[in-house]
Write an enzyme that holds these catalytic residues in place. Structure first.
Site, PDB file in Angstrom:
ATOM      1  N   ARG A  56      -9.719   0.648   8.674  1.00 41.82           N
ATOM      2  CA  ARG A  56      -9.225  -0.680   9.012  1.00 41.82           C
ATOM      3  C   ARG A  56     -10.284  -1.537   9.676  1.00 41.82           C
ATOM      4  NH1 ARG A  56      -3.554   0.305   9.147  1.00 41.82           N
ATOM      5  NH2 ARG A  56      -2.366  -1.580   9.553  1.00 41.82           N
ATOM      6  N   ARG A  98      11.415  -1.370  11.053  1.00 45.19           N
ATOM      7  CA  ARG A  98      10.319  -1.016  11.970  1.00 45.19           C
ATOM      8  C   ARG A  98      10.223  -2.025  13.109  1.00 45.19           C
ATOM      9  NH1 ARG A  98       4.994   0.366   8.449  1.00 45.19           N
ATOM     10  NH2 ARG A  98       4.059  -0.950  10.044  1.00 45.19           N
ATOM     11  N   ARG A 120      -0.320  -9.109  13.298  1.00 47.97           N
ATOM     12  CA  ARG A 120      -0.919  -8.082  12.425  1.00 47.97           C
ATOM     13  C   ARG A 120      -1.761  -8.748  11.334  1.00 47.97           C
ATOM     14  NH1 ARG A 120       4.438  -5.200  10.880  1.00 47.97           N
ATOM     15  NH2 ARG A 120       3.206  -4.090   9.321  1.00 47.97           N
ATOM     16  N   LYS A 174       0.838  -1.207   0.000  1.00 46.56           N
ATOM     17  CA  LYS A 174       0.000   0.000   0.000  1.00 46.56           C
ATOM     18  C   LYS A 174       0.873   1.258   0.000  1.00 46.56           C
ATOM     19  CE  LYS A 174      -1.994  -1.115   3.942  1.00 46.56           C
ATOM     20  NZ  LYS A 174      -1.288  -2.370   4.283  1.00 46.56           N
ATOM     21  N   ARG A 209      11.773  -5.752   5.122  1.00 45.13           N
ATOM     22  CA  ARG A 209      11.586  -4.325   4.785  1.00 45.13           C
ATOM     23  C   ARG A 209      12.566  -3.434   5.543  1.00 45.13           C
ATOM     24  NH1 ARG A 209       5.853  -1.575   5.510  1.00 45.13           N
ATOM     25  NH2 ARG A 209       5.973  -2.543   7.550  1.00 45.13           N
TER      26      ARG A 209
HETATM   27  P1  AP5 Z   1       4.899  -1.656   1.917  1.00 39.45           P
HETATM   28  O1  AP5 Z   1       4.545  -0.844   0.718  1.00 39.45           O
HETATM   29  O2  AP5 Z   1       5.676  -0.982   2.998  1.00 39.45           O
HETATM   30  O3  AP5 Z   1       3.584  -2.381   2.498  1.00 39.45           O
HETATM   31  P2  AP5 Z   1       2.305  -1.777   3.219  1.00 39.45           P
HETATM   32  O4  AP5 Z   1       1.119  -2.441   2.625  1.00 39.45           O
HETATM   33  O5  AP5 Z   1       2.334  -0.292   3.221  1.00 39.45           O
HETATM   34  O6  AP5 Z   1       2.549  -2.397   4.668  1.00 39.45           O
HETATM   35  P3  AP5 Z   1       2.546  -1.772   6.124  1.00 39.45           P
HETATM   36  O7  AP5 Z   1       3.308  -2.745   6.995  1.00 39.45           O
HETATM   37  O8  AP5 Z   1       3.055  -0.369   6.153  1.00 39.45           O
HETATM   38  O9  AP5 Z   1       1.073  -1.868   6.465  1.00 39.45           O
HETATM   39  P4  AP5 Z   1       0.432  -1.957   7.822  1.00 39.45           P
HETATM   40  O10 AP5 Z   1      -0.975  -1.837   7.432  1.00 39.45           O
HETATM   41  O11 AP5 Z   1       0.773  -3.117   8.663  1.00 39.45           O
HETATM   42  O12 AP5 Z   1       1.137  -0.782   8.644  1.00 39.45           O
HETATM   43  P5  AP5 Z   1       0.649   0.648   9.108  1.00 39.45           P
HETATM   44  O13 AP5 Z   1       1.818   1.529   9.121  1.00 39.45           O
HETATM   45  O14 AP5 Z   1      -0.567   1.064   8.332  1.00 39.45           O
HETATM   46  O15 AP5 Z   1       5.705  -2.959   1.423  1.00 39.45           O
HETATM   47  C1  AP5 Z   1       6.224  -3.893   2.352  1.00 39.45           C
HETATM   48  C2  AP5 Z   1       7.596  -4.419   1.886  1.00 39.45           C
HETATM   49  O16 AP5 Z   1       7.427  -5.193   0.688  1.00 39.45           O
HETATM   50  C3  AP5 Z   1       8.632  -3.336   1.534  1.00 39.45           C
HETATM   51  O17 AP5 Z   1       9.898  -3.776   1.913  1.00 39.45           O
HETATM   52  C4  AP5 Z   1       8.536  -3.203  -0.005  1.00 39.45           C
HETATM   53  O18 AP5 Z   1       9.766  -2.780  -0.574  1.00 39.45           O
HETATM   54  C5  AP5 Z   1       8.174  -4.631  -0.410  1.00 39.45           C
HETATM   55  N1  AP5 Z   1       7.285  -4.678  -1.575  1.00 39.45           N
HETATM   56  C6  AP5 Z   1       6.253  -3.851  -1.877  1.00 39.45           C
HETATM   57  N2  AP5 Z   1       5.643  -4.227  -3.015  1.00 39.45           N
HETATM   58  C7  AP5 Z   1       6.294  -5.352  -3.432  1.00 39.45           C
HETATM   59  C8  AP5 Z   1       6.128  -6.216  -4.564  1.00 39.45           C
HETATM   60  N3  AP5 Z   1       5.165  -6.028  -5.472  1.00 39.45           N
HETATM   61  N4  AP5 Z   1       6.970  -7.277  -4.680  1.00 39.45           N
HETATM   62  C9  AP5 Z   1       7.960  -7.498  -3.752  1.00 39.45           C
HETATM   63  N5  AP5 Z   1       8.170  -6.700  -2.681  1.00 39.45           N
HETATM   64  C10 AP5 Z   1       7.335  -5.638  -2.516  1.00 39.45           C
HETATM   65  O19 AP5 Z   1       0.147   0.337  10.594  1.00 39.45           O
HETATM   66  C11 AP5 Z   1       1.041   0.022  11.637  1.00 39.45           C
HETATM   67  C12 AP5 Z   1       0.278  -0.061  12.951  1.00 39.45           C
HETATM   68  O20 AP5 Z   1      -0.330   1.221  13.260  1.00 39.45           O
HETATM   69  C13 AP5 Z   1      -0.895  -1.051  12.988  1.00 39.45           C
HETATM   70  O21 AP5 Z   1      -0.466  -2.353  13.321  1.00 39.45           O
HETATM   71  C14 AP5 Z   1      -1.793  -0.421  14.066  1.00 39.45           C
HETATM   72  O22 AP5 Z   1      -1.329  -0.709  15.356  1.00 39.45           O
HETATM   73  C15 AP5 Z   1      -1.630   1.073  13.828  1.00 39.45           C
HETATM   74  N6  AP5 Z   1      -2.628   1.626  12.881  1.00 39.45           N
HETATM   75  C16 AP5 Z   1      -2.381   2.219  11.669  1.00 39.45           C
HETATM   76  N7  AP5 Z   1      -3.528   2.625  11.072  1.00 39.45           N
HETATM   77  C17 AP5 Z   1      -4.540   2.289  11.941  1.00 39.45           C
HETATM   78  C18 AP5 Z   1      -5.959   2.433  11.888  1.00 39.45           C
HETATM   79  N8  AP5 Z   1      -6.574   2.981  10.827  1.00 39.45           N
HETATM   80  N9  AP5 Z   1      -6.685   1.948  12.931  1.00 39.45           N
HETATM   81  C19 AP5 Z   1      -6.086   1.382  14.007  1.00 39.45           C
HETATM   82  N10 AP5 Z   1      -4.740   1.213  14.125  1.00 39.45           N
HETATM   83  C20 AP5 Z   1      -3.973   1.665  13.100  1.00 39.45           C
END
Ligand code: AP5
Ligand code: ZN
Length: 215
Positions: free
Chosen positions: A88, A160, A171, A13, A127
């Site tokens: 979410r 991270r 997660r 994402k 990552r």
């Molecule tokens: P990346 O693009 O970083 O993936 P992402 O989908 O953005 O994953 P996140 O881990 O950031 O999502 P998340 O939802 O867990 O975290 P968030 O910060 O929102 O890609 C991942 C890796 O793969 C990278 O190394 C990239 O290079 C590689 N890659 C990408 N595309 C690829 C491809 N096609 N092929 C191969 N490799 C690839 O949330 C973190 C925490 O915050 C949550 O756990 C929660 O506690 C809290 N939180 C955040 N938002 C909320 C909410 N709305 N409500 C409640 N709690 C929340």
């Protein structure tokens, strides 16, 4: 264009949102990045959020909703936005609909990136993120030119704290229980587009552009 990115942790994402920001000139609104900024600065909100994030649990809605509402009302979000990591839960999606309705706006598309769980574990544990500009890398799939350094700005790369295998698995569990139902939610609203997120970064971007150009 008002866009929501759906998809499990590690689906890409953030990676795709950053590419679309460059292409369409609308901001990426990542609740995860906003929370990590609060944690980094040690704000009251950050202190509350930290304990949930470390365990891979969702941060309570009352913290998230106020933060998103404030961000959506800022000038740069008026011509469009890319929501990444929000909503979410169904409750968050309903709150978002209400927020947008009050602003006289609506969502154009929900892009769901579909990737198998085992691939996600590999992506997240490998990552690395730039401390300085937030650019994302992967030790195998997208390595930086110089180990540990950002190609774009030379900044130091870090892992991270929630990207260890145990927290990643939690997660993913939380995603399947609380977030996956949103696929049905947006399908029922007629704005869902499903994308094969297991392809290469470039192929996925192309799939997304094809969908957005038809909108
Ligand atoms: P990346 O693009 O970083 O993936 P992402 O989908 O953005 O994953 P996140 O881990 O950031 O999502 P998340 O939802 O867990 O975290 P968030 O910060 O929102 O890609 C991942 C890796 O793969 C990278 O190394 C990239 O290079 C590689 N890659 C990408 N595309 C690829 C491809 N096609 N092929 C191969 N490799 C690839 O949330 C973190 C925490 O915050 C949550 O756990 C929660 O506690 C809290 N939180 C955040 N938002 C909320 C909410 N709305 N409500 C409640 N709690 C929340
Ligand atoms: Zn950088």
């Amino acid at each position: 264009m008002n866009i929501v990115f759906l998809g499990p942790p590690g689906a890409g994402k953030g990676t795709q949102a950053k590419i679309l920001v460059e292409k369409y000139g609308i901001p990426q609104i990542s609740t995860g990045d906003m929370l990590r900024e609060h944690v980094g600065k040690g704000t009251e909100l950050g202190l509350k959020a930290k304990e949930y994030m470390e365990k891979g649990q969702l941060v309570p809605d009352e913290i998230i909703l106020g933060m998103v509402k404030e961000r959506l009302s800022q000038p740069d979000a008026q011509k469009g936005f890319i929501l990444d990591g929000f909503p979410r839960t169904v409750a968050q999606a309903e709150a978002l609909d209400k927020m947008l309705e009050e602003m006289g706006r609506k969502l154009d598309v929900a892009l769901a990136l579909i990737v198998p769980d085992e691939e996600l574990v590999l992506r997240l544990t490998g990552r690395r993120t730039c401390k300085n500009c937030g650019m994302m890398y992967h030790i195998k799939f997208k390595p930086p030119k110089v180990e540990g350094k950002c190609d774009a700005c030379g900044g130091e790369l870090y892992q991270r704290p929630d990207d260890n295998e145990e927290t990643v698995r939690n997660r993913l569990k939380v995603y399947h229980e609380s977030t996956a139902p949103l696929i049905e939610y947006y399908k029922n609203k007629g704005i869902l587009a499903e994308i094969d997120g297991s392809k290469s970064i470039e192929e996925i971007t192309q799939q997304i552009i094809n969908i957005l150009e038809k909108k």
